[in-house]
Design a protein around this motif. Sequence first.
Motif, PDB file in Angstrom:
ATOM      1  N   ALA A  34       0.841  -1.195   0.000  1.00  0.00           N
ATOM      2  CA  ALA A  34       0.000   0.000   0.000  1.00  0.00           C
ATOM      3  C   ALA A  34       0.878   1.247   0.000  1.00  0.00           C
ATOM      4  CB  ALA A  34      -0.901  -0.001   1.229  1.00  0.00           C
ATOM      5  N   GLN A  35       0.579   2.165  -0.874  1.00  0.00           N
ATOM      6  CA  GLN A  35       1.317   3.416  -0.947  1.00  0.00           C
ATOM      7  C   GLN A  35       0.433   4.533  -0.383  1.00  0.00           C
ATOM      8  OE1 GLN A  35       4.500   3.560  -1.984  1.00  0.00           O
ATOM      9  NE2 GLN A  35       4.430   1.341  -2.298  1.00  0.00           N
ATOM     10  N   TYR A  36       0.975   5.279   0.556  1.00  0.00           N
ATOM     11  CA  TYR A  36       0.223   6.375   1.167  1.00  0.00           C
ATOM     12  C   TYR A  36       0.986   7.678   0.984  1.00  0.00           C
ATOM     13  CZ  TYR A  36      -2.693   2.946   3.585  1.00  0.00           C
ATOM     14  OH  TYR A  36      -3.553   1.920   3.876  1.00  0.00           O
ATOM     15  N   LYS A  37       0.259   8.700   0.588  1.00  0.00           N
ATOM     16  CA  LYS A  37       0.816  10.042   0.581  1.00  0.00           C
ATOM     17  C   LYS A  37       0.361  10.701   1.867  1.00  0.00           C
ATOM     18  CE  LYS A  37       1.325  14.181  -2.221  1.00  0.00           C
ATOM     19  NZ  LYS A  37       0.942  14.877  -3.467  1.00  0.00           N
ATOM     20  N   ALA A  38       1.327  11.038   2.712  1.00  0.00           N
ATOM     21  CA  ALA A  38       0.981  11.541   4.039  1.00  0.00           C
ATOM     22  C   ALA A  38       0.225  12.863   3.944  1.00  0.00           C
ATOM     23  CB  ALA A  38       2.249  11.725   4.860  1.00  0.00           C
ATOM     24  N   LYS A  39      -0.937  12.903   4.592  1.00  0.00           N
ATOM     25  CA  LYS A  39      -1.683  14.152   4.709  1.00  0.00           C
ATOM     26  C   LYS A  39      -1.291  14.892   5.977  1.00  0.00           C
ATOM     27  CE  LYS A  39      -5.677  12.280   2.213  1.00  0.00           C
ATOM     28  NZ  LYS A  39      -7.098  11.876   2.312  1.00  0.00           N
ATOM     29  N   VAL A  40      -0.734  14.146   6.944  1.00  0.00           N
ATOM     30  CA  VAL A  40      -0.225  14.735   8.183  1.00  0.00           C
ATOM     31  C   VAL A  40       1.234  14.333   8.309  1.00  0.00           C
ATOM     32  CG1 VAL A  40      -0.386  14.720  10.702  1.00  0.00           C
ATOM     33  CG2 VAL A  40      -2.476  14.696   9.322  1.00  0.00           C
ATOM     34  N   LYS A  41       2.105  15.317   8.444  1.00  0.00           N
ATOM     35  CA  LYS A  41       3.541  15.058   8.509  1.00  0.00           C
ATOM     36  C   LYS A  41       3.894  14.369   9.827  1.00  0.00           C
ATOM     37  CE  LYS A  41       7.974  17.536   8.031  1.00  0.00           C
ATOM     38  NZ  LYS A  41       8.575  17.120   9.289  1.00  0.00           N
ATOM     39  N   ALA A  42       4.781  13.406   9.734  1.00  0.00           N
ATOM     40  CA  ALA A  42       5.225  12.708  10.934  1.00  0.00           C
ATOM     41  C   ALA A  42       6.032  13.646  11.821  1.00  0.00           C
ATOM     42  CB  ALA A  42       6.084  11.506  10.550  1.00  0.00           C
ATOM     43  N   ASP A  43       5.907  13.471  13.157  1.00  0.00           N
ATOM     44  CA  ASP A  43       6.710  14.239  14.102  1.00  0.00           C
ATOM     45  C   ASP A  43       8.186  13.870  13.973  1.00  0.00           C
ATOM     46  OD1 ASP A  43       4.533  15.537  15.204  1.00  0.00           O
ATOM     47  OD2 ASP A  43       4.182  13.971  16.693  1.00  0.00           O
ATOM     48  N   ASP A  44       9.030  14.768  14.484  1.00  0.00           N
ATOM     49  CA  ASP A  44      10.475  14.527  14.383  1.00  0.00           C
ATOM     50  C   ASP A  44      10.882  13.221  15.059  1.00  0.00           C
ATOM     51  OD1 ASP A  44      10.747  16.865  13.001  1.00  0.00           O
ATOM     52  OD2 ASP A  44      11.467  18.056  14.701  1.00  0.00           O
ATOM     53  N   SER A  45      10.274  12.928  16.219  1.00  0.00           N
ATOM     54  CA  SER A  45      10.656  11.705  16.926  1.00  0.00           C
ATOM     55  C   SER A  45      10.203  10.467  16.152  1.00  0.00           C
ATOM     56  CB  SER A  45      10.066  11.685  18.337  1.00  0.00           C
ATOM     57  OG  SER A  45       8.658  11.742  18.299  1.00  0.00           O
TER      58      SER A  45
END
Length: 759
Positions: A34-45
């Motif tokens: 499954a390929q996902y385009k992130a709508k919410v950016k991952a946190d730095d951690s």
Amino acid sequence: MSARISWGTLKSIIVLLILSSCNPTIDTDGPTKAQYKAKVKADDSTIEMIQRVKAAGTAIKAQEARYILNQKKVDHFEKQLDEMEVGADRNLVLYDYGIELLRAGHTDKAIEVFTNFHDFFTDKIFLDKQKTLTEFKTQLGVSYLRKAEQENCLLNHNNESCIIPISKKAQHINREGSTKAIEFLEACLEVNPFDYEIQYLLNIAYMTLGGYPDQVPEEFLIPADYFETNNFSKFSDVAMDLGVDVNEMSGGICLDDFNGDGFLDMMVSSWGFEDQIRYFENDTQGGFTDKTAETGLVGVTGGLNLKHADYNNDGFLDFIILRGAWLENQGKVPNSLIRNNGDGTFTDVTIEAGLYSERPTQTAIWADFNLDGWIDIFIANESTDKGLNTCELFLSNTDGTFTEMGKTAGLTETGFFKGVDAGDLNNDGYPDLYLSNFSGKNLLYLNAGSKNDISFQLASDSAGVADPVESFSTWIFDYNNDGFEDIFVSGYSNAEKSPANIFMANIRNPYDPRLEDHRPRLYRNNGDGTFTNIAKASGIGEPLTTMGCNYGDLDNDGFLDFYAATGDPSFLSIVPNKMYRNQGGETFEDVTFSGGFGHIQKGHAVGFADLDMDGDQDIYAVMGGAYEGDNFQNVLFENPIGNQNSWINIRLEGSTSNRSAIGAKVIATVTEERNTRKIYHTVGSGASFGGNSLLAELGLGKAKQIDQLEVIWPNPIRSVSTFTSLAVNQVIKIKEGEENPVPLPLSPLKFQKMDHQHH
């Protein structure tokens, strides 16, 4: 019972003969990811941990790793073959290459390699010729059967695919794979008629073509009466309809309310290093919405198992991803603690929480071991002669961070631990630990019970819970409602006896003493620190090569049933998952085939939960195997029984106890036809390899009301909340310290087929 040639012997034969064969080209269309385009950016951690996990995965030497990284192995062999001259040494590599092609999902190319070997050796004269050709025929039979699965059960998937006995709806449209498989399997049985693995696969191949039982040679037939059904209701797989039929490898499941709306959602994993964690949110309309791209978890991958709890008491459920299993000294892949931020997003907080570790594991359990009101986690790691990896007990510091205290607490034994569960086995209020060990005795640690100076004592052999040897899945539950928690632990397969071999051996002779180590154990708690194995007497003596598993109440009679998902990595190991119904706490009835549960793809994490909030429990199971090419669609069995019996769903919230109330004991006293009885339920996610809802979902039999409901909270004084004359068939919330339950306005849903907007 197998006379199959050993790989060492086969190698020596191949060395003596020269096979001139070109190096086949490879299609790169393995299992779809499954390929996902992130709508919410991952946190730095989260990004930092993604990078650490990726680096750990990249550092693994594929040629030394068990099971995984099959495409990397294929690439390695291709490069090696390109650089080698035609000859005996190249043939050795070429055969290994064929094996790895199959594991990577390149079935047609694997068939090409094995066919070349088989055809070349057919007209040669040499010692052990018959055994050698039989080995190639075995590989061809297995490969063609996998091809049949790929072209039918996967590409033409329906909700009865791969469930035995194979229904007309699930029979194969593309018949070449099974037809060729039968040809090779029957040729193998001409040489080794007592090869139980091949006998078993032959029955399955005939089933897929509609030829079972009539066309199966009588001496190899699985008796049709093995599949005789009772009058238990037929469950239907609705995963495809709802768009939650994740098609990947083995992995984990958490079924629970992650967004706080009262309805139950799904968190699903697959153990491949590129396999994305998936979050399916209950849309409260009878469907699920894939919200993965909106969670901040895009790029978070892997995990053979998941376990959920509210570790920081903020009212939102978090979870841990367990990694590194089976990789021995290469399993230095960190686990991930994922915090629920309460706004639909999640953050990897492993490092800041003090939970960072690089030890191979697939099993852990959340519990408040010192009853300080904050949940702790015990992680059982895997040790081998290649390296010792002690288990870890992370105690909460009551601020969202943890301190590792395993050695200090006396948890010093090492083993190849495949399962762990916690439960209060001696009714002193403190959760004890039971560990299943694939390489030695199973262990029972009794919690000595202290808030400030936590310690565990290893129970003596007189407890009677050390077997079986080479065990796997386990759980603690009160199967007979006597107020004492009991232990279930399952056997597994090994190099000598595969699941298919064990399955057929049991059919041929169910009293075969050589199967003893593969039989499950049901340890009844005697209430005096000892246990008695009553598995055979209770009707569950059949060997079960269990991986994923869990328990729940299928028919709301107030007694806990269980689903054992079976198999091992081999493509020969397509044995049915088994469902057992508890009959009044006395015996268990096998309802596998009447209930439609006999799925033969590899069964991993299992969860019981009332996903449509209609009062009966549905079952989600993660399918797919260990190899990259052994992907399969997950299943969701909708419970059709409905409210023939009474029920109640209770969301518990601790205040002095841990907020998710893990370890709370619920006791419902009910009257049925003038007979009064108690029904016991302990809040938790269930078995070692699965993830039930923490919602206390109790079946109540024919009760018209709950005469008395007690909640014993997991705190040092074991405070009790008591309620009388409660109505049945409702969803309520009980908060520790409050006088009255609060009804929750959660209307039953009707599962709806997914529309394109949900996909």
